[in-house]
Every structure is written in structure tokens, then in C-alpha cells.
Design a protein around this motif. Structure first.
Motif, PDB file in Angstrom:
ATOM      1  N   THR A  91      49.382  46.720  35.682  1.00 53.54           N
ATOM      2  CA  THR A  91      48.274  47.655  35.525  1.00 53.54           C
ATOM      3  C   THR A  91      47.622  47.476  34.154  1.00 53.54           C
ATOM      4  OG1 THR A  91      49.263  49.221  37.061  1.00 53.54           O
ATOM      5  CG2 THR A  91      47.622  50.102  35.541  1.00 53.54           C
ATOM      6  N   LEU A  92      48.438  47.327  33.125  1.00 56.46           N
ATOM      7  CA  LEU A  92      47.895  47.085  31.785  1.00 56.46           C
ATOM      8  C   LEU A  92      47.132  45.760  31.724  1.00 56.46           C
ATOM      9  CD1 LEU A  92      50.801  48.384  29.532  1.00 56.46           C
ATOM     10  CD2 LEU A  92      48.525  49.396  29.820  1.00 56.46           C
ATOM     11  N   VAL A  93      47.653  44.739  32.394  1.00 51.89           N
ATOM     12  CA  VAL A  93      46.936  43.457  32.454  1.00 51.89           C
ATOM     13  C   VAL A  93      45.581  43.654  33.135  1.00 51.89           C
ATOM     14  CG1 VAL A  93      46.941  41.168  33.545  1.00 51.89           C
ATOM     15  CG2 VAL A  93      48.975  41.976  32.333  1.00 51.89           C
ATOM     16  N   SER A  94      45.549  44.435  34.219  1.00 53.92           N
ATOM     17  CA  SER A  94      44.272  44.668  34.915  1.00 53.92           C
ATOM     18  C   SER A  94      43.267  45.367  34.006  1.00 53.92           C
ATOM     19  CB  SER A  94      44.480  45.463  36.211  1.00 53.92           C
ATOM     20  OG  SER A  94      44.676  46.831  35.961  1.00 53.92           O
ATOM     21  N   VAL A  95      43.756  46.265  33.156  1.00 54.84           N
ATOM     22  CA  VAL A  95      42.867  46.975  32.231  1.00 54.84           C
ATOM     23  C   VAL A  95      42.364  46.025  31.145  1.00 54.84           C
ATOM     24  CG1 VAL A  95      42.751  48.779  30.467  1.00 54.84           C
ATOM     25  CG2 VAL A  95      43.848  49.254  32.675  1.00 54.84           C
ATOM     26  N   PHE A  96      43.278  45.353  30.458  1.00 58.20           N
ATOM     27  CA  PHE A  96      42.869  44.497  29.351  1.00 58.20           C
ATOM     28  C   PHE A  96      42.050  43.297  29.830  1.00 58.20           C
ATOM     29  CE2 PHE A  96      46.258  46.902  27.261  1.00 58.20           C
ATOM     30  CZ  PHE A  96      45.548  47.348  26.153  1.00 58.20           C
ATOM     31  N   ALA A  97      42.416  42.727  30.973  1.00 59.18           N
ATOM     32  CA  ALA A  97      41.606  41.649  31.553  1.00 59.18           C
ATOM     33  C   ALA A  97      40.242  42.185  31.955  1.00 59.18           C
ATOM     34  CB  ALA A  97      42.316  41.031  32.751  1.00 59.18           C
ATOM     35  N   GLY A  98      40.202  43.442  32.378  1.00 60.41           N
ATOM     36  CA  GLY A  98      38.949  44.072  32.794  1.00 60.41           C
ATOM     37  C   GLY A  98      37.922  44.155  31.681  1.00 60.41           C
ATOM     38  N   PHE A  99      38.373  44.298  30.440  1.00 53.22           N
ATOM     39  CA  PHE A  99      37.425  44.312  29.322  1.00 53.22           C
ATOM     40  C   PHE A  99      36.603  43.024  29.335  1.00 53.22           C
ATOM     41  CE2 PHE A  99      40.760  46.907  26.775  1.00 53.22           C
ATOM     42  CZ  PHE A  99      40.409  48.060  27.446  1.00 53.22           C
ATOM     43  N   TYR A 100      37.297  41.902  29.532  1.00 49.87           N
ATOM     44  CA  TYR A 100      36.606  40.613  29.586  1.00 49.87           C
ATOM     45  C   TYR A 100      35.835  40.451  30.891  1.00 49.87           C
ATOM     46  CZ  TYR A 100      35.633  35.695  30.064  1.00 49.87           C
ATOM     47  OH  TYR A 100      34.986  34.511  30.289  1.00 49.87           O
ATOM     48  N   ILE A 101      36.502  40.700  32.016  1.00 47.23           N
ATOM     49  CA  ILE A 101      35.906  40.494  33.344  1.00 47.23           C
ATOM     50  C   ILE A 101      34.599  41.263  33.477  1.00 47.23           C
ATOM     51  CG2 ILE A 101      36.224  41.035  35.801  1.00 47.23           C
ATOM     52  CD1 ILE A 101      39.266  40.399  35.324  1.00 47.23           C
ATOM     53  N   CYS A 102      34.629  42.545  33.157  1.00 49.32           N
ATOM     54  CA  CYS A 102      33.428  43.382  33.301  1.00 49.32           C
ATOM     55  C   CYS A 102      32.359  43.002  32.288  1.00 49.32           C
ATOM     56  CB  CYS A 102      33.792  44.856  33.175  1.00 49.32           C
ATOM     57  SG  CYS A 102      34.844  45.448  34.516  1.00 49.32           S
ATOM     58  N   GLY A 103      32.780  42.732  31.055  1.00 47.03           N
ATOM     59  CA  GLY A 103      31.817  42.333  30.029  1.00 47.03           C
ATOM     60  C   GLY A 103      31.129  41.021  30.355  1.00 47.03           C
ATOM     61  N   LYS A 104      31.886  40.058  30.842  1.00 49.27           N
ATOM     62  CA  LYS A 104      31.322  38.748  31.202  1.00 49.27           C
ATOM     63  C   LYS A 104      30.355  38.873  32.370  1.00 49.27           C
ATOM     64  CE  LYS A 104      31.188  34.166  31.486  1.00 49.27           C
ATOM     65  NZ  LYS A 104      29.901  33.624  31.080  1.00 49.27           N
ATOM     66  N   ALA A 105      30.741  39.622  33.401  1.00 51.45           N
ATOM     67  CA  ALA A 105      29.853  39.797  34.560  1.00 51.45           C
ATOM     68  C   ALA A 105      28.574  40.521  34.149  1.00 51.45           C
ATOM     69  CB  ALA A 105      30.564  40.549  35.675  1.00 51.45           C
ATOM     70  N   ALA A 106      28.692  41.547  33.325  1.00 54.68           N
ATOM     71  CA  ALA A 106      27.506  42.277  32.863  1.00 54.68           C
ATOM     72  C   ALA A 106      26.596  41.357  32.053  1.00 54.68           C
ATOM     73  CB  ALA A 106      27.913  43.483  32.030  1.00 54.68           C
ATOM     74  N   HIS A 107      27.190  40.551  31.195  1.00 50.49           N
ATOM     75  CA  HIS A 107      26.404  39.592  30.403  1.00 50.49           C
ATOM     76  C   HIS A 107      25.691  38.593  31.307  1.00 50.49           C
ATOM     77  CE1 HIS A 107      25.865  35.829  28.110  1.00 50.49           C
ATOM     78  NE2 HIS A 107      25.458  36.669  27.165  1.00 50.49           N
ATOM     79  N   ASP A 108      26.429  38.057  32.282  1.00 55.35           N
ATOM     80  CA  ASP A 108      25.838  37.070  33.192  1.00 55.35           C
ATOM     81  C   ASP A 108      24.717  37.677  34.034  1.00 55.35           C
ATOM     82  OD1 ASP A 108      27.660  35.293  32.145  1.00 55.35           O
ATOM     83  OD2 ASP A 108      28.921  35.206  33.938  1.00 55.35           O
ATOM     84  N   MET A 109      24.841  38.964  34.359  1.00 60.19           N
ATOM     85  CA  MET A 109      23.808  39.644  35.147  1.00 60.19           C
ATOM     86  C   MET A 109      22.624  40.068  34.283  1.00 60.19           C
ATOM     87  SD  MET A 109      26.094  42.146  37.535  1.00 60.19           S
ATOM     88  CE  MET A 109      24.832  42.606  38.705  1.00 60.19           C
TER      89      MET A 109
END
Length: 164
Positions: A62-80
Motif C-alpha cells: 500500500t505504501l509503495v502504491s502511494v509513493f509510486a503514485g506521486f510519480y505515476i500521477c505527476g507524470k501522467a498529468a505532465h504528459d496530458m
């Protein structure tokens, strides 16, 4: 297909890209209506795979999903080119996993946890709404759902305590 969003910003993402695939909640964020709810629904199979794990493993993933999410969501938002686009639903996936930490087994608890998380994610009581409005980037996309998950977790554990 009427159920898929026609938003032009989505043309900048690809489900073949693992980061985009995760950010879009395995594709669930492409729903034209209520992508956050569909993202939370998409988290259910992941939760069901993780639920039998020892507590430490569940918490770690769960912690990995949260910390990875900082990158995942930020990267997708940047790409969009759009901050916190509705189709980015990895934050909902992480939020449900937080809600369900140490939850008892059974569909009723999963449904209650789902409902509590969606309630806090939609209503956004203080400080969730403030964080949602003030914090930018991948952390900003994730933090409101992380906190909604924490609120839902507290309520769910309170209900568990009340009935046991």
C-alpha cells in the motif's frame, strides 16, 4: 463508444505506456462518467489479491502504491498537460487500499469501505478540500485521496470495533 471519455487531453496518453496504464487505473479512468468511482472499482481486484497477504506485506505494498503514485500521477498529468485530470485515478486505487488496511474479510466490509472512501473523496471535508486546491504535482493529485483513505480507514475501523 459512449461510455469512454472523448476528452482531447486523453489523446496524449497511451494504455501501452505502463505509467499511463496505471495512472488511468488499468483503463477505468477513461469512463466518461464518474471515472473516480470506476477507478475505485478497478482497485477491488488488486485489494482482493493483496487482502490474504500478511499485514506487513499489505501495508508495504500500500505504501509503495502511494509513493509510486506521486510519480505515476505527476507524470501522467505532465504528459496530458492538465493538472489532476479526472481520468487520472491511481489516487483512488491507493485510497481504497489505505481504507482497507486491516479490514475484516468479507464483501460487506469491502462494500462499506468502498462507500466510505467514495464519500470522503467526493465530499472532501477539511483539510482534504484545502489540500486538493493548494497542492500541485503528483503529490497534490495523491494527497487528497490518501487523506480520504485515512478518514475512511478510521471510520471503517470504528465500525469494526462497534460490531465486535
Amino acid at each position: 463508444m459512449k461510455w469512454l471519455s472523448k476528452d482531447q487531453a486523453l489523446t496524449r496518453l497511451s494504455l501501452k505506456n505502463p505509467v499511463h496504464f496505471l495512472a488511468l487505473g488499468f483503463g477505468s479512468g477513461l469512463a466518461a462518467k464518474a471515472p473516480g468511482t470506476f477507478g475505485t472499482i478497478a482497485a477491488i481486484p488488486l485489494y482482493l489479491l493483496m487482502a490474504p497477504l500478511p499485514f506487513a506485506w499489505y501495508l508495504g505494498l500500500t505504501l509503495v502504491s502511494v509513493f509510486a503514485g506521486f510519480y505515476i500521477c505527476g507524470k501522467a498529468a505532465h504528459d496530458m498537460g492538465v493538472h489532476d485530470h479526472g481520468a487520472i485515478v491511481w489516487d483512488e486505487v491507493a485510497g481504497l487500499l489505505i481504507t482497507m488496511i486491516a479490514a475484516p474479510a468479507g464483501w460487506i466490509w469491502l462494500l462499506v469501505g468502498f462507500g466510505l472512501f467514495r464519500f470522503f473523496d467526493i465530499i472532501k471535508p477539511w483539510p482534504i478540500r484545502w489540500l486538493d486546491a493548494k497542492v500541485e504535482g503528483g503529490f497534490g493529485i495523491m494527497i487528497d485521496d490518501v487523506l480520504a483513505g485515512v478518514f475512511a480507514f478510521i471510520c471503517l475501523q470504528g465500525l469494526v470495533w462497534c460490531v465486535s
